[in-house]
Each structure stands twice: as structure tokens, then as C-alpha cells.
Design an enzyme around this catalytic site. Structure first.
Site, PDB file in Angstrom:
ATOM      1  N   TYR A 130       0.811  -1.207   0.000  1.00  0.00           N
ATOM      2  CA  TYR A 130       0.000   0.000   0.000  1.00  0.00           C
ATOM      3  C   TYR A 130       0.855   1.272   0.000  1.00  0.00           C
ATOM      4  CZ  TYR A 130      -4.545   2.239   0.556  1.00  0.00           C
ATOM      5  OH  TYR A 130      -5.694   2.969   0.357  1.00  0.00           O
ATOM      6  N   HIS A 169       3.592  13.218  -5.128  1.00  0.00           N
ATOM      7  CA  HIS A 169       3.892  12.429  -6.332  1.00  0.00           C
ATOM      8  C   HIS A 169       3.187  13.029  -7.542  1.00  0.00           C
ATOM      9  CE1 HIS A 169       4.696   8.422  -8.407  1.00  0.00           C
ATOM     10  NE2 HIS A 169       3.764   8.940  -9.173  1.00  0.00           N
ATOM     11  N   HIS A 228       7.672   5.300 -11.223  1.00  0.00           N
ATOM     12  CA  HIS A 228       9.026   5.858 -11.198  1.00  0.00           C
ATOM     13  C   HIS A 228       9.938   5.121 -12.184  1.00  0.00           C
ATOM     14  CE1 HIS A 228       8.646   8.854  -8.046  1.00  0.00           C
ATOM     15  NE2 HIS A 228       7.851   8.009  -7.413  1.00  0.00           N
ATOM     16  N   ASP A 251       8.790  12.843  -7.192  1.00  0.00           N
ATOM     17  CA  ASP A 251       8.326  13.160  -5.849  1.00  0.00           C
ATOM     18  C   ASP A 251       8.968  14.488  -5.470  1.00  0.00           C
ATOM     19  OD1 ASP A 251       6.952  10.734  -5.622  1.00  0.00           O
ATOM     20  OD2 ASP A 251       8.725   9.710  -4.835  1.00  0.00           O
ATOM     21  N   GLU A 254      -0.916  10.804  -1.897  1.00  0.00           N
ATOM     22  CA  GLU A 254       0.487  11.214  -2.031  1.00  0.00           C
ATOM     23  C   GLU A 254       0.559  12.599  -2.661  1.00  0.00           C
ATOM     24  OE1 GLU A 254       3.054   8.421  -3.984  1.00  0.00           O
ATOM     25  OE2 GLU A 254       2.639   6.814  -2.563  1.00  0.00           O
TER      26      GLU A 254
HETATM   27 ZN   LIG Z   1       6.375   8.750  -6.081  1.00  0.00          ZN
END
Ligand SMILES: [Zn+2]
Length: 172
Positions: free
Chosen positions: A81, A148, A91, A98, A145
Site C-alpha cells: 500500500y 507524487h 518511477h 516526488d 500522495e
Molecule cells: Zn512517487
């Protein structure tokens, strides 16, 4: 190599273990701890634009990570997760970054700080999307996130932003 900036990589759509983008360039803008970070050429150009415009608003971003190889992803993989399985990380295709600020790093509070708010409001102008939004975890299968960002190009990023949808929904 002609890049497909809409390439979908997620838990159901892996990328092959030997996939390495052939357009990687070293990030010459600030990185955390002066780390050597590489991303795809077009992504770097667009990120430079984002970075400089943010600076004008007194927001200074640092790149925390960019391209990550399959093997590196294997090393850092701990939990489904939180980190992607090797072959399931954006990536690896060189189109994700990031970004954050040193004291906050890759943590959720970024989303409610000026830097995170700026990113959410403006990233699309430079071709990026917040790939894992807070209210879309059931679709992306990732935690929120705010750091990201994923490059999809200006045209698509604008559409995704205006419709408030994820890449999964957009490509569906
Ligand atoms: Zn990332």
C-alpha cells in the site's frame, strides 16, 4: 524512443523488468541532500517551468525522487500500500517525480501546506497531475500522495484537472 506520456502503470498494469527509458537526464534543479536524480528529458523541461513559476510565488520545491530502476524498486519494496511492487511503479518509466520541502518530506501534511496547495492548483499548467489524490484511493489503490506528480503533457493534464479524475478514469 517515442514516449507515450499516458502510459498506465499501476497494480494491474506492470511494466517489464528490463524497461529503462532512453531519455533520462540528470536533474539540475534542487534535489534533497543533493541527491543525483534522473528523469525523462521532457519531464525535466516541464518541471523546470513548474519550479521557476513556483519560485515566483515564493515556493521552493526539492526533488526527492525521480527515475527508479526495477532493481532499486525491489530493494525498497516493503508494503503493497505504501510502495509499489517492482514493475508496478511509475518511477520506473521516468515520468514521475516526488517533490516536497526538506522539513516535511514525503508525508501527508504537505497537502495542506502552501507548497502542496500550490502543486495541486498549478501542476496541470506544466503537464503534471497529482497522481494519487486524497479522495481517489479506491480507484488508484494508493494512499494519498500530495508529493507524487506524474507527467502526462499539458493537454491531458488540463483535462484531468478540470474533470477531477485520475489517470485510470481518464483512460477507461
Ligand atoms: Zn512517487
Amino acid at each position: 524512443m517515442e514516449r507515450n506520456y499516458l502510459l498506465l502503470v499501476n497494480k494491474e498494469n506492470p511494466v517489464s523488468s528490463d524497461f529503462v527509458p532512453d531519455d533520462l537526464k540528470k536533474v539540475y534543479l534542487p534535489t534533497i541532500l543533493n541527491k543525483e536524480i534522473y528523469i525523462s528529458e521532457q519531464v525535466l523541461k516541464s518541471y523546470e517551468e513548474l519550479y521557476l513559476n513556483a519560485l515566483e510565488d515564493n515556493i521552493k520545491f526539492y526533488v526527492f525522487s525521480g527515475y527508479r530502476s526495477f532493481n532499486y524498486q525491489e530493494e525498497i519494496f516493503t508494503n503493497e500500500y505504501i510502495t509499489a511492487r517492482p514493475g508496478h511503479s511509475e518511477h520506473q518509466i521516468g515520468l514521475a517525480l516526488d517533490v516536497s520541502i526538506p522539513d516535511v518530506g514525503l508525508t501527508e501534511p504537505l497537502g495542506s501546506l502552501p507548497e502542496g496547495i500550490w502543486l495541486e492548483k498549478n501542476a496541470h499548467k506544466y503537464g503534471f497531475i497529482i497522481r494519487y489524490p486524497e479522495d481517489k484511493q479506491h480507484i488508484t489503490k494508493y494512499i494519498y500522495e500530495p508529493w507524487h506528480i506524474r507527467y502526462v503533457g499539458k493537454h491531458h493534464a488540463k483535462k484531468l484537472y478540470e474533470k477531477n479524475i485520475t489517470l485510470e478514469e481518464y483512460l477507461d
